[in-house]
Structure formats: C-alpha cells, structure tokens
Write a protein that holds these residues in place. Structure first.
Motif, mmCIF file in Angstrom:
data_model
loop_
_atom_site.group_PDB
_atom_site.id
_atom_site.type_symbol
_atom_site.label_atom_id
_atom_site.label_comp_id
_atom_site.label_asym_id
_atom_site.label_seq_id
_atom_site.Cartn_x
_atom_site.Cartn_y
_atom_site.Cartn_z
ATOM 1 N N GLN A 1 0.635 -1.637 0.406
ATOM 2 C CA GLN A 1 -0.310 0.070 0.043
ATOM 3 C C GLN A 1 0.721 1.082 -0.011
ATOM 4 N N THR A 2 0.259 2.591 -0.623
ATOM 5 C CA THR A 2 1.092 3.654 -0.407
ATOM 6 C C THR A 2 0.639 4.184 0.435
ATOM 7 N N VAL A 3 1.616 4.967 0.972
ATOM 8 C CA VAL A 3 1.112 6.383 1.931
ATOM 9 C C VAL A 3 2.335 7.558 1.769
ATOM 10 N N GLN A 4 2.581 9.087 2.319
ATOM 11 C CA GLN A 4 2.470 10.156 1.432
ATOM 12 C C GLN A 4 3.368 10.487 2.898
ATOM 13 N N VAL A 5 4.567 10.989 2.547
ATOM 14 C CA VAL A 5 5.231 11.566 3.406
ATOM 15 C C VAL A 5 5.219 13.014 2.891
ATOM 16 N N SER A 6 4.885 13.543 4.237
ATOM 17 C CA SER A 6 5.400 15.416 4.454
ATOM 18 C C SER A 6 6.478 15.549 4.310
ATOM 19 N N ALA A 7 7.121 15.221 5.231
ATOM 20 C CA ALA A 7 8.307 15.876 5.741
ATOM 21 C C ALA A 7 9.190 14.284 6.585
ATOM 22 N N TRP A 8 10.298 14.568 6.662
ATOM 23 C CA TRP A 8 11.406 13.242 7.082
ATOM 24 C C TRP A 8 11.755 13.644 8.066
ATOM 25 N N GLN A 9 11.679 13.276 9.402
ATOM 26 C CA GLN A 9 12.317 14.185 11.120
ATOM 27 C C GLN A 9 14.164 14.210 10.479
ATOM 28 N N ALA B 1 6.646 5.496 10.983
ATOM 29 C CA ALA B 1 7.151 5.155 9.377
ATOM 30 C C ALA B 1 9.219 5.638 9.646
ATOM 31 N N VAL B 2 9.797 4.682 8.896
ATOM 32 C CA VAL B 2 11.292 4.271 8.900
ATOM 33 C C VAL B 2 11.300 4.014 7.385
ATOM 34 N N GLY C 1 15.306 10.644 10.939
ATOM 35 C CA GLY C 1 15.288 9.042 10.184
ATOM 36 C C GLY C 1 14.290 9.173 10.122
ATOM 37 N N THR C 2 13.069 9.410 10.794
ATOM 38 C CA THR C 2 11.468 8.886 10.798
ATOM 39 C C THR C 2 10.792 10.190 9.901
ATOM 40 N N ALA C 3 9.742 9.615 10.071
ATOM 41 C CA ALA C 3 8.379 10.115 9.077
ATOM 42 C C ALA C 3 7.125 9.749 10.478
ATOM 43 N N GLN C 4 6.634 11.214 10.126
ATOM 44 C CA GLN C 4 4.658 10.500 10.357
ATOM 45 C C GLN C 4 4.122 10.532 9.217
ATOM 46 N N VAL C 5 3.571 9.372 9.275
ATOM 47 C CA VAL C 5 2.198 9.094 8.064
ATOM 48 C C VAL C 5 0.871 9.337 8.764
ATOM 49 N N HIS C 6 0.380 9.358 7.104
ATOM 50 C CA HIS C 6 -1.230 8.609 8.074
ATOM 51 C C HIS C 6 -1.360 7.843 7.171
ATOM 52 N N TYR C 7 -1.999 6.555 7.668
ATOM 53 C CA TYR C 7 -2.628 5.401 7.303
ATOM 54 C C TYR C 7 -3.638 5.309 7.551
ATOM 55 N N GLY D 1 6.744 -3.695 14.443
ATOM 56 C CA GLY D 1 5.575 -3.736 15.657
ATOM 57 C C GLY D 1 4.293 -2.802 15.244
ATOM 58 N N ASN D 2 4.967 -1.506 15.856
ATOM 59 C CA ASN D 2 4.341 -0.288 14.840
ATOM 60 C C ASN D 2 4.136 0.568 14.422
ATOM 61 N N ARG D 3 5.633 -0.264 13.281
ATOM 62 C CA ARG D 3 6.571 1.337 12.424
ATOM 63 C C ARG D 3 6.317 0.518 11.394
ATOM 64 N N LEU D 4 5.879 1.329 10.119
ATOM 65 C CA LEU D 4 6.462 1.001 8.801
ATOM 66 C C LEU D 4 6.929 1.714 8.546
#
Length: 144
Positions: A88-96, A112-113, A99-105, A133-136
């Motif tokens: 499935q695809t997700v949209q990354v707005s910005a990387w922290q 997300a990593v 090295g992680t990102a918060q994505v809406h899914y 776990g709880n990371r994409l």
C-alpha cells in the motif's frame, strides 16, 4: 503374510497416525511404505524393498523440509499474503532529523522508517515494504 501386505499395513498405520496427529511428515513416511509395497509387488528382494522405502522417505521428507525452510526464509512481515498492508502507499510530508516520518495511514498516525539507511529521503509517495511492531517500513515509489 507376504512382504507387500506388511508394507501396506504399515502405510495404513502411518496414515492413521497422521490423521490422528496432523503431522504431515507421517504422510511422507506412508508414501515411502507404499513405495516399499510396490517394490514387493514387483518381486524385489526384501533388502531392495527397504532401500526403495528408505530412498522414498529421504526424498519426500527431505523435499518437504527443504520447501518449508524456503518458505520460512521469506519474512512474514514483508509477505503481502500475510500482512495486507504491504504494497500500500502512504504520503510522506517531511522527514524528521532522526530519520523517521509521521504518516497518516488507515485513519491513524504511524511512525515510518525508511527501508534502507542509504540514499536521500524525499517527501512524497512511499510504498509500505513491511510492518515492524508499530512502525511502517517504507520505500519511495519509483516513477518511470
């Protein structure tokens, strides 16, 4: 009782034991006993019957174990038949910076990593490769 009958009785007992326990390897051994019975019907000596059954057991049990190991080698976390989110695809707005990102899914925020530590991280569409776990775990979607 002749040799063929003993082999068929052994095959039947192994099938019954397999049905009672659900151990698929016993079914492979029952096939080996059937091979010994067929060798007995062909008029082979008892030692040839044993070798035939032994080789059949080695090939069937060994082949089944090898197939299971190959299947197990592929991680279930990356298998789209097991984890329906893979692909499935997700949209990354910005990387922290870490090295992680918060994505809406699926109606929630996910951490997300990237799938690899190499390369630059760009915002945009990414494909889910695995869930740990709880990371994409995500990778960029390649555009032709």
């Amino acid at each position: 009782m002749d040799d063929a009958t003993l082999w068929w009785v052994l095959a039947g007992l192994l099938v019954a034991a397999e049905l009672a326990t659900g151990t698929f390897f016993l079914l492979m051994l029952a096939l080996a006993a059937a091979a010994g019975a067929l060798a007995a019907h062909a008029g082979a000596a008892f030692s040839t019957q044993l070798v035939t059954a032994g080789l059949c057991a080695l090939l069937t049990v060994g082949g089944w174990a090898w197939a299971r190991l190959r299947r197990r080698a592929a991680s279930p976390q990356t298998n789209p038949d097991v984890v329906l989110d893979v692909g499935q695809t997700v949209q990354v707005s910005a990387w922290q910076p870490d090295g992680t990102a918060q994505v809406h899914y699926r109606g929630a925020q996910w951490l997300a990593v990237p799938s690899s530590a190499h390369g630059e991280r760009h915002p945009g569409p990414h494909r889910i490769r695995a869930i740990q776990g709880n990371r994409l775990v995500i990778e960029p979607v390649d555009h032709p």
